[in-house]
Write an enzyme that holds these catalytic residues in place. Structure first.
Site, PDB file in Angstrom:
ATOM      1  N   GLY A  83     -25.240  -7.144  28.508  1.00  0.00           N
ATOM      2  CA  GLY A  83     -25.874  -5.969  29.079  1.00  0.00           C
ATOM      3  C   GLY A  83     -25.357  -5.718  30.478  1.00  0.00           C
ATOM      4  CB  VAL A  84     -22.316  -4.662  31.896  1.00  0.00           C
ATOM      5  CG1 VAL A  84     -21.967  -6.133  31.856  1.00  0.00           C
ATOM      6  CG2 VAL A  84     -21.684  -3.922  30.711  1.00  0.00           C
ATOM      7  N   GLY A  85     -25.530  -2.789  32.310  1.00  0.00           N
ATOM      8  CA  GLY A  85     -26.055  -1.539  32.841  1.00  0.00           C
ATOM      9  C   GLY A  85     -26.315  -1.663  34.320  1.00  0.00           C
ATOM     10  CE  LYS A  86     -31.712   1.203  35.490  1.00  0.00           C
ATOM     11  NZ  LYS A  86     -32.973   1.939  35.761  1.00  0.00           N
ATOM     12  CB  VAL A  87     -29.665  -5.594  36.337  1.00  0.00           C
ATOM     13  CG1 VAL A  87     -29.662  -7.034  36.825  1.00  0.00           C
ATOM     14  CG2 VAL A  87     -30.918  -4.875  36.818  1.00  0.00           C
ATOM     15  N   GLY A  88     -26.756  -5.666  35.226  1.00  0.00           N
ATOM     16  CA  GLY A  88     -25.625  -6.490  34.812  1.00  0.00           C
ATOM     17  C   GLY A  88     -24.336  -6.142  35.514  1.00  0.00           C
ATOM     18  CE  LYS A 112     -42.071  -3.115  32.955  1.00  0.00           C
ATOM     19  NZ  LYS A 112     -41.239  -3.733  33.989  1.00  0.00           N
TER      20      LYS A 112
END
Length: 364
Positions: A183-188, A83
């Site tokens: 969290g409703v960004g790219k994945v959510g 990472k």
């Protein structure tokens, strides 16, 4: 006089290599951590985040890279754990020069570390990094890559939830269940769409007003609440942390129990804030789907890119997250341990078995 925190060796994390990368001209301050290459080159994303200190950045990259070792093992990949973190505000500090400087450090590791997108980095960024390094995935289709890896990350979390549903409600459908997504960004946001299509209801929260506005525009039927405390008190069946790590701490445990949440299954990395939380969840009767198992769809996607990307092939591999999560729940029940412990044991078993084969001399 305060005692300084140990840098790397004193933390006893088992990492093989930690590289500090600095380019004064571009402002690059990055850390690349390789936890294990027992299964193959370390594979994991680059996080661009305004850490409060170098020590905080180091702590995060050590945890994240160790998680990638276990994630890649259980995803059936021939990759170890790696990472990287870039210290800075991606909105203010990111530039072509900085990304290319970072790419040169990735290249200097000669393929021991393969990078991809993570929080604060995107497909377009990987295209820039790839101008300086061969060891970059998550690039755009125009540059020979697979594109947005959040598609299969969300799909994998959904497969994990199907295994949760089977364990708790005797069927793999989420129809009729209420899922809380933090969290409703790219994945959510993509997970929200999958759940709504399945017939589940969704309640969501996010610190970003922009993310909430986009969610409301795409899915007006979603209930939006102000914060995680409200989310956990909104009568949900499954809690899905899909933002940064440490979402499951002692305070959250109280809220989960008070809200009678049945399960936790989300896309965020390193959800357990400290050791012992996995046992607290188990003791409270909250079923925990280990994060590095269910969120491995993205790394499955970018790993496939290394062999000439096929979305159908990668999706077929990500579908197996359901089977792996189910196996972990079964092992946990048989051994009388929390699912997180069962997942670690299963990963360590594969790492030991496959790395042992490296003792066989191949004549070159």
């Amino acid at each position: 006089m305060t005692k300084a925190s140990p840098l790397v060796f004193g933390r006893h994390t088992g990492h093989e290599q930690v590289v500090f990368c600095h380019d004064a001209g571009s402002g690059l301050r990055a850390i690349i951590a390789l936890h294990s290459t027992a299964l193959g080159p370390g594979l994991g994303g680059t996080r661009f985040y305004p850490y409060e200190s170098e020590d905080a950045a180091l702590e995060d990259v050590l945890h994240l890279s160790r998680g990638m070792t276990y994630k890649n093992a259980l995803a059936g990949l021939d990759h170890g754990g790696g990472k990287a973190v870039v210290i800075g505000d991606p909105e203010l500090d990111k530039s072509e020069t900085l990304l290319r400087a970072y790419g040169r450090f990735v290249e200097s590791l000669g393929g021991r570390y393969i990078t991809a997108c993570d929080v604060g980095t995107y497909v377009a960024d990987m295209d820039v990094v790839a101008r300086e390094s061969r060891w970059v995935t998550g690039r755009s289709p125009a540059e020979g890559g697979a594109g947005d890896s959040s598609v299969l990350t969300a799909f994998g979390v959904f497969q994990g939830m199907r295994a949760v549903a089977e364990r708790l409600w005797d069927g793999t459908s989420l129809a009729g269940q209420r899922v809380g997504i933090a969290g409703v960004g790219k994945v959510g946001s993509k997970l929200t769409g999958l759940l709504l299509d399945e017939g589940a209801s969704v309640v969501a929260t996010d610190v970003s007003e922009h993310a909430i506005d986009q969610l409301r525009a795409a899915h007006p039927q979603v209930d939006v609440v102000g914060d995680t405390t409200e989310l956990l008190g909104a009568g949900i069946d499954v809690y899905a942390p899909c933002a940064l790590g440490g979402a499951l701490d002692d305070d959250t445990m109280t809220l989960l129990t008070d809200g009678r949440v049945a399960a936790v299954c989300g896309g965020a990395n390193n959800q357990l804030a400290h050791a012992g939380i996995e046992k607290s969840l188990d003791d409270a009767g909250v079923l925990y789907a280990p994060d590095y198992v269910v969120n491995s769809g993205g790394v499955i996607q970018v790993a496939d890119e290394l062999h000439g990307f096929s979305f159908d092939r990668a999706k077929a591999k990500a579908t197996k997250i359901f089977d792996t999560t189910r196996e972990i729940f079964q092992l946990a029940a048989e051994d009388g341990v929390p699912p997180a412990v069962a997942a670690d044991r299963l990963a360590e078993r594969r790492i030991a078995a496959v790395s042992r084969l490296r003792d066989v001399y191949l004549g070159r």
